[in-house]
Design a protein around this motif. Structure first.
Motif, PDB file in Angstrom:
ATOM      1  N   PHE A  99       0.826  -1.209   0.000  1.00  6.48           N
ATOM      2  CA  PHE A  99       0.000   0.000   0.000  1.00  6.48           C
ATOM      3  C   PHE A  99       0.860   1.258   0.000  1.00  6.48           C
ATOM      4  O   PHE A  99       0.442   2.301  -0.484  1.00  6.48           O
ATOM      5  N   GLY A 100       2.030   1.148   0.626  1.00  5.91           N
ATOM      6  CA  GLY A 100       2.914   2.304   0.736  1.00  5.91           C
ATOM      7  C   GLY A 100       3.164   2.963  -0.614  1.00  5.91           C
ATOM      8  O   GLY A 100       3.176   4.196  -0.723  1.00  5.91           O
ATOM      9  N   ILE A 101       3.317   2.125  -1.638  1.00  4.43           N
ATOM     10  CA  ILE A 101       3.587   2.651  -2.977  1.00  4.43           C
ATOM     11  C   ILE A 101       2.406   3.488  -3.468  1.00  4.43           C
ATOM     12  O   ILE A 101       2.563   4.577  -4.018  1.00  4.43           O
ATOM     13  N   MET A 102       1.180   2.980  -3.217  1.00  7.62           N
ATOM     14  CA  MET A 102      -0.009   3.684  -3.708  1.00  7.62           C
ATOM     15  C   MET A 102      -0.331   4.904  -2.850  1.00  7.62           C
ATOM     16  O   MET A 102      -0.723   5.942  -3.351  1.00  7.62           O
ATOM     17  N   VAL A 103      -0.176   4.722  -1.531  1.00  9.32           N
ATOM     18  CA  VAL A 103      -0.660   5.743  -0.606  1.00  9.32           C
ATOM     19  C   VAL A 103       0.326   6.906  -0.480  1.00  9.32           C
ATOM     20  O   VAL A 103      -0.074   8.060  -0.379  1.00  9.32           O
ATOM     21  N   GLY A 104       1.581   6.574  -0.503  1.00  7.81           N
ATOM     22  CA  GLY A 104       2.571   7.633  -0.314  1.00  7.81           C
ATOM     23  C   GLY A 104       2.633   8.071   1.133  1.00  7.81           C
ATOM     24  O   GLY A 104       2.862   7.241   2.003  1.00  7.81           O
ATOM     25  N   HIS A 105       2.342   9.352   1.392  1.00  4.03           N
ATOM     26  CA  HIS A 105       2.462   9.855   2.747  1.00  4.03           C
ATOM     27  C   HIS A 105       1.117   9.956   3.447  1.00  4.03           C
ATOM     28  O   HIS A 105       0.101  10.269   2.830  1.00  4.03           O
ATOM     29  N   VAL A 106       1.126   9.656   4.761  1.00  6.86           N
ATOM     30  CA  VAL A 106      -0.075   9.758   5.585  1.00  6.86           C
ATOM     31  C   VAL A 106       0.274  10.565   6.818  1.00  6.86           C
ATOM     32  O   VAL A 106       1.272  10.272   7.491  1.00  6.86           O
ATOM     33  N   GLU A 107      -0.529  11.547   7.125  1.00  4.67           N
ATOM     34  CA  GLU A 107      -0.322  12.375   8.316  1.00  4.67           C
ATOM     35  C   GLU A 107       1.145  12.787   8.471  1.00  4.67           C
ATOM     36  O   GLU A 107       1.737  12.685   9.549  1.00  4.67           O
ATOM     37  N   GLY A 108       1.721  13.187   7.383  1.00  8.98           N
ATOM     38  CA  GLY A 108       3.065  13.739   7.413  1.00  8.98           C
ATOM     39  C   GLY A 108       4.192  12.735   7.570  1.00  8.98           C
ATOM     40  O   GLY A 108       5.308  13.105   7.915  1.00  8.98           O
ATOM     41  N   THR A 109       3.913  11.459   7.339  1.00 17.23           N
ATOM     42  CA  THR A 109       4.992  10.485   7.404  1.00 17.23           C
ATOM     43  C   THR A 109       4.729   9.407   6.348  1.00 17.23           C
ATOM     44  O   THR A 109       3.647   9.363   5.762  1.00 17.23           O
ATOM     45  N   SER A 110       5.733   8.537   6.092  1.00 19.43           N
ATOM     46  CA  SER A 110       5.516   7.478   5.106  1.00 19.43           C
ATOM     47  C   SER A 110       4.480   6.501   5.633  1.00 19.43           C
ATOM     48  O   SER A 110       4.307   6.364   6.855  1.00 19.43           O
ATOM     49  N   TYR A 111       3.768   5.834   4.700  1.00 13.75           N
ATOM     50  CA  TYR A 111       2.704   4.927   5.140  1.00 13.75           C
ATOM     51  C   TYR A 111       3.257   3.838   6.042  1.00 13.75           C
ATOM     52  O   TYR A 111       2.644   3.480   7.043  1.00 13.75           O
ATOM     53  N   ILE A 112       4.425   3.305   5.691  1.00 12.37           N
ATOM     54  CA  ILE A 112       4.950   2.185   6.480  1.00 12.37           C
ATOM     55  C   ILE A 112       5.308   2.635   7.896  1.00 12.37           C
ATOM     56  O   ILE A 112       5.099   1.889   8.857  1.00 12.37           O
ATOM     57  N   ALA A 113       5.755   3.872   8.063  1.00  8.96           N
ATOM     58  CA  ALA A 113       6.036   4.382   9.410  1.00  8.96           C
ATOM     59  C   ALA A 113       4.731   4.607  10.164  1.00  8.96           C
ATOM     60  O   ALA A 113       4.647   4.376  11.377  1.00  8.96           O
ATOM     61  N   PHE A 114       3.689   5.055   9.436  1.00  6.40           N
ATOM     62  CA  PHE A 114       2.368   5.225  10.022  1.00  6.40           C
ATOM     63  C   PHE A 114       1.837   3.866  10.497  1.00  6.40           C
ATOM     64  O   PHE A 114       1.299   3.711  11.591  1.00  6.40           O
ATOM     65  N   LEU A 115       2.033   2.851   9.642  1.00  3.01           N
ATOM     66  CA  LEU A 115       1.529   1.514   9.921  1.00  3.01           C
ATOM     67  C   LEU A 115       2.258   0.863  11.099  1.00  3.01           C
ATOM     68  O   LEU A 115       1.667   0.068  11.842  1.00  3.01           O
ATOM     69  N   ALA A 116       3.537   1.207  11.288  1.00  4.63           N
ATOM     70  CA  ALA A 116       4.343   0.560  12.322  1.00  4.63           C
ATOM     71  C   ALA A 116       3.649   0.604  13.675  1.00  4.63           C
ATOM     72  O   ALA A 116       3.490  -0.430  14.343  1.00  4.63           O
ATOM     73  N   ALA A 117       3.174   1.783  14.086  1.00 12.82           N
ATOM     74  CA  ALA A 117       2.528   1.920  15.390  1.00 12.82           C
ATOM     75  C   ALA A 117       1.264   1.066  15.447  1.00 12.82           C
ATOM     76  O   ALA A 117       0.976   0.421  16.469  1.00 12.82           O
ATOM     77  N   GLY A 118       0.524   1.058  14.332  1.00 12.50           N
ATOM     78  CA  GLY A 118      -0.695   0.256  14.275  1.00 12.50           C
ATOM     79  C   GLY A 118      -0.385  -1.216  14.479  1.00 12.50           C
ATOM     80  O   GLY A 118      -1.084  -1.918  15.211  1.00 12.50           O
ATOM     81  N   MET A 119       0.685  -1.681  13.841  1.00 12.73           N
ATOM     82  CA  MET A 119       1.040  -3.096  13.950  1.00 12.73           C
ATOM     83  C   MET A 119       1.540  -3.427  15.353  1.00 12.73           C
ATOM     84  O   MET A 119       1.280  -4.506  15.866  1.00 12.73           O
ATOM     85  N   VAL A 120       2.256  -2.485  15.971  1.00 12.10           N
ATOM     86  CA  VAL A 120       2.739  -2.730  17.339  1.00 12.10           C
ATOM     87  C   VAL A 120       1.544  -2.903  18.279  1.00 12.10           C
ATOM     88  O   VAL A 120       1.457  -3.882  19.034  1.00 12.10           O
ATOM     89  N   ALA A 121       0.596  -1.973  18.215  1.00 11.76           N
ATOM     90  CA  ALA A 121      -0.566  -2.044  19.112  1.00 11.76           C
ATOM     91  C   ALA A 121      -1.412  -3.278  18.797  1.00 11.76           C
ATOM     92  O   ALA A 121      -1.841  -3.994  19.700  1.00 11.76           O
ATOM     93  N   ALA A 122      -1.628  -3.520  17.489  1.00 15.35           N
ATOM     94  CA  ALA A 122      -2.482  -4.648  17.101  1.00 15.35           C
ATOM     95  C   ALA A 122      -1.840  -5.978  17.505  1.00 15.35           C
ATOM     96  O   ALA A 122      -2.528  -6.910  17.930  1.00 15.35           O
ATOM     97  N   SER A 123      -0.511  -6.069  17.395  1.00  8.31           N
ATOM     98  CA  SER A 123       0.138  -7.332  17.753  1.00  8.31           C
ATOM     99  C   SER A 123       0.095  -7.543  19.262  1.00  8.31           C
ATOM    100  O   SER A 123      -0.056  -8.673  19.734  1.00  8.31           O
ATOM    101  N   ALA A 124       0.177  -6.458  20.025  1.00  2.00           N
ATOM    102  CA  ALA A 124       0.034  -6.583  21.481  1.00  2.00           C
ATOM    103  C   ALA A 124      -1.371  -7.064  21.814  1.00  2.00           C
ATOM    104  O   ALA A 124      -1.565  -7.934  22.668  1.00  2.00           O
ATOM    105  N   MET A 125      -2.345  -6.500  21.102  1.00  2.00           N
ATOM    106  CA  MET A 125      -3.736  -6.903  21.313  1.00  2.00           C
ATOM    107  C   MET A 125      -3.905  -8.400  21.030  1.00  2.00           C
ATOM    108  O   MET A 125      -4.465  -9.141  21.847  1.00  2.00           O
TER     109      MET A 125
END
Lengths: 260, 342
Positions: free
Chosen positions: A53-79
Motif C-alpha cells: 500500500f505504501g507505494i499507492m498511498v505515499g504519505h499519511v499524516e506527514g509520514t511514510s505509510y509504512i512508518a504510520f503503519l508501524a505503530a498500528g502493527m505494534v498495538a495490534a500485535s500486542a492486542m
C-alpha cells in the motif's frame, strides 16, 4: 454475597508473581519458537501492507505509510498476543493448573491477576520485537522505543482483561472464534491501525473513541514517531478502565464457574 | 527418615504451632499433644452442612468431627458427595447451610488461612506435565509464598519420601501413574501441612503402586499428620482409617471405627455364593443363616455356622462358594441393600 466475592479477590499485591513465574518457566522451554511464531504474523502484515500500500498511498499524516503503519502493527500485535494467551492458553490452564493452585494459599484473584500480567508480558515481547524491527529500518526513533514499552504492556493488560471475560464464559474453545471475528478483527479496522480514522464516516469515528485499541494507538503512534502525545491522561485512564472493570467482572464469573 | 525436619527451623512457616514431625511419639499420643492453637479445636468440624445443585441435595445435613492426628475416611459409592465435602472443607465451594471449621478457622470465610496448613491430593493428577519433578515442587512451593532457598531445602526430603530421587530431573509426562501419584503426594507436603485431604488417592493405580501409597500414608500418620481420606475402596478404608463415615446420597448412614462397625453390623462369617439362582438358593440356606442379602447374581449368606451352609449346598453342582470374614462392603450392603462396587 459480598463476603463470598471478597474471598475471590487478590489476597495481596505479590501472590500473583508465583503464577506469572509458573507461566514464564513453561514459556522458557519453548521461548524461541514462541517468539518467532508470534512475530511472524504481524511482520508479514507490516511488510506486506507497508510496502504494497505504501507505494499507492505515499504519505499519511506527514509520514511514510509504512512508518504510520508501524505503530498500528505494534498495538495490534500486542492486542492479538495477549488476547490469544488469555483465550486459549489460560483456558487450557483453567481446569488443571488453576484447580491445583486453588488448593494453595492463593486466591482466585491472585491467579487471574498472574494470568493478566503474563498475557501482558507476552504482548510486550511481541510488541517490542516489532518496535525494534521498525526502529532498525528507520521507521521509528530509537529513544522513543523505550517510551513505548510501558504503553505496549498497558495495551496487553487491557486486552487480556477483556478476553478474561470471554474465557470465564466460554463453554469450550469453539466459542472464542466469535470474540475474535466479532470484536477483535473489527477493532483493527475501527481504531486507526491501518489507515487514519478520518477516512471513516462520522458515526464510526464516534464509536472509535470508545475502543481500547484507539486509545492504545493514540499513545503509541506519536511516541514511535517522536511526536508529542496529546491527552496522555485520557488515553491511559481509558485503558485502565478497560483493565479494572473486566477484571472485577471476570473474577465474579470465574467464582461462579469454578467455586460453585 | 527426617522428612520436613529440616523445615522446622523457626521461620514462621509452621503457622499452627510446633512441628508435628518433631514429635516421635506414636500418633495417638500425638493427638493429645497437638499444637497449642489446636488443643481445643479439632482438625475439621462440620455441623449440619447442606449443599445442593439445583434441587438435588449432594450433601444433606452432614456433621462430623476429625480429631488432630487421626485418619478419617469418607466412604461411599460415586455420587455420594465425597468430593463435594472435600471441596467444601477447602473452601472451594460454599455450603448452603451449616458451618465448617478447619484447623480452628471458619471456612470458607478464612479458607486461605486454613489452606496454608493443608496439603491436597486431588482425585485426578493436576501436575504440570511439561515440567520436571523438581520444577513441579519448586513451582508449587512458590504458591505457598516460600522462597527459593526454603523450597530447595525441603526438596531432597520430599523426593526421598516419594521414592523419586532418581527421577528428579525427569519430565512428569514420562513418569508412570504410580510415580505421578507419589509426586502429587510429595507436592501436597511442600508447605509442611498439618492436615492432608486426599480425594481417592489410589483410584486407577495398580496393586503394587497402591500398596506403596498406603505405606507412605501410614508413615505420615505415624508422624502425627491428620488425614481426611475419601475412597470407595473398602480395603483402603479398613487399612488406613481410624474412624470413618459411610455416606449414601449425601447423608451419613454410619460412623465409627472400621472394625467396630463391622462387628456391630455383621459380627459373623460371610459366604458369597455365585453360580445359581440366588432366590432359590436362599430358601435352602435360610435356616442356617443369620441374614441373607442378594446383590446381582450373588447371594451373601451371613452365618455363625458356615459348615452347615456348605453341607446344604454340597448337592448343588456348579456353585462357587467363597467364605471370608465380614468387611465394610457387607456393612454398606446391610445398610443400603446394595453393593458399593460401581
Amino acid at each position: 454475597m459480598w463476603e463470598r466475592y471478597a474471598t475471590a479477590l487478590p489476597a495481596n499485591g505479590w501472590n500473583w508473581i508465583a503464577v506469572w513465574r509458573r507461566n514464564f518457566l513453561a514459556w522458557k522451554k519453548v521461548a524461541l519458537a514462541s517468539i518467532l511464531g508470534s512475530l511472524a504474523d504481524p511482520m508479514i502484515y507490516f511488510f506486506g501492507l507497508g510496502t504494497g500500500f505504501g507505494i499507492m498511498v505515499g504519505h499519511v499524516e506527514g509520514t511514510s505509510y509504512i512508518a504510520f503503519l508501524a505503530a498500528g502493527m505494534v498495538a495490534a500485535s500486542a492486542m492479538t498476543a495477549s488476547t490469544f494467551e488469555t483465550l486459549y492458553a489460560a483456558y487450557g490452564r483453567m481446569r488443571g493448573t488453576w484447580e491445583a493452585i486453588l488448593c494453595t494459599q492463593l486466591s482466585l484473584g491472585d491467579i487471574v491477576l498472574g494470568e493478566l500480567a503474563w498475557a501482558a508480558t507476552k504482548a510486550l515481547v511481541t510488541g517490542t520485537g516489532i518496535t525494534i524491527v521498525a526502529a532498525m529500518l528507520g521507521y521509528a526513533e530509537w529513544p522513543s522505543v523505550l517510551c513505548t514499552l510501558p504503553l505496549i504492556a498497558l495495551t496487553g493488560f487491557a486486552f487480556a482483561s477483556l478476553a478474561m471475560i470471554v474465557t470465564a464464559l466460554a463453554p469450550s474453545y469453539d466459542y472464542f472464534i466469535f470474540y475474535q471475528t466479532l470484536v477483535i478483527t473489527p477493532m483493527l479496522f475501527l481504531s486507526g491501525a491501518l489507515f487514519p480514522l478520518t477516512q471513516l464516516p462520522d458515526s464510526f469515528q464516534q464509536l472509535s473513541r470508545f475502543l481500547p485499541l484507539s486509545h492504545s494507538i493514540d499513545l503509541i503512534r506519536p511516541a514511535l514517531l517522536g511526536r508529542s502525545v496529546e491527552s496522555v491522561g485520557l488515553h491511559i485512564g481509558a485503558l485502565c478502565i478497560y483493565i479494572v472493570i473486566p477484571f472485577i467482572l471476570s473474577l465474579g464469573l470465574f467464582r461462579r464457574r469454578l467455586m460453585r | 527418615m527426617n522428612l520436613l525436619r529440616q523445615k522446622s527451623t523457626p521461620d514462621g512457616r509452621c503457622r499452627f504451632g510446633t512441628n508435628l514431625f518433631e514429635q516421635e511419639h506414636n500418633r495417638h499420643i500425638d493427638a493429645e499433644h497437638s499444637p497449642a492453637d489446636c488443643v481445643s479445636a479439632p482438625a475439621i468440624n462440620l455441623a449440619g452442612v447442606r449443599k445442593s445443585y439445583g434441587d438435588k441435595f449432594v450433601v444433606d445435613g452432614l456433621s462430623f468431627t476429625v480429631a488432630t492426628g487421626e485418619c478419617f475416611g469418607l466412604l461411599g459409592p460415586n455420587g455420594a458427595g465425597k468430593s463435594t465435602i472435600a471441596r467444601m472443607v477447602l473452601g472451594m465451594t460454599p455450603p448452603h447451610a451449616g458451618s465448617i471449621a478447619v484447623l480452628g478457622v471458619p471456612v470458607p470465610a478464612r479458607a486461605r488461612l486454613a489452606r496454608s496448613g493443608i496439603g491436597v491430593v486431588p482425585q485426578f493428577d493436576n501436575l504440570d506435565l511439561e515440567f520436571t519433578v523438581r520444577e513441579n515442587l519448586q513451582v508449587f512451593g512458590r504458591y505457598f509464598g516460600m522462597s527459593t532457598r526454603e523450597i530447595e531445602a525441603v526438596i531432597p526430603s520430599l523426593l526421598d519420601f516419594a521414592r523419586l530421587e532418581s527421577k528428579a530431573d525427569s519430565r512428569v509426562a514420562d513418569l508412570s501413574g504410580g510415580m505421578k501419584r507419589r509426586l502429587t503426594l510429595a507436592r501436597a507436603l511442600i508447605n509442611d501441612p498439618q492436615l492432608l485431604i486426599m480425594d481417592e488417592p489410589t483410584t486407577g493405580l495398580d496393586p503394587h503402586a497402591r500398596h506403596l501409597i498406603w505405606e507412605r500414608l501410614r508413615s505420615l500418620l505415624a508422624r502425627g499428620k491428620t488425614i481426611l481420606l475419601t475412597t470407595h475402596f473398602m480395603e483402603e478404608a479398613e487399612r488406613l482409617c481410624d474412624r470413618l463415615c459411610i455416606l449414601e446420597e449425601g447423608r451419613k448412614i454410619a460412623e465409627g471405627r472400621p472394625h467396630a462397625l463391622i462387628e456391630e453390623q455383621i459380627g459373623c462369617q460371610v459366604i458369597e455364593i455365585y453360580g445359581g439362582n440366588p432366590r432359590e438358593l436362599s430358601t435352602l440356606v435360610r435356616p442356617y443363616a443369620r441374614r441373607l442379602e442378594v446383590s446381582g447374581e450373588t447371594l451373601f449368606c451371613y452365618t455363625t455356622d458356615p459348615d452347615q451352609v456348605r453341607a446344604q449346598l454340597r448337592e448343588r453342582p456348579g456353585l462357587r462358594l467363597l467364605e471370608r470374614p465380614p468387611n465394610l462392603e457387607d456393612v454398606f450392603l446391610r445398610l443400603t441393600g446394595r453393593e458399593m462396587k460401581d
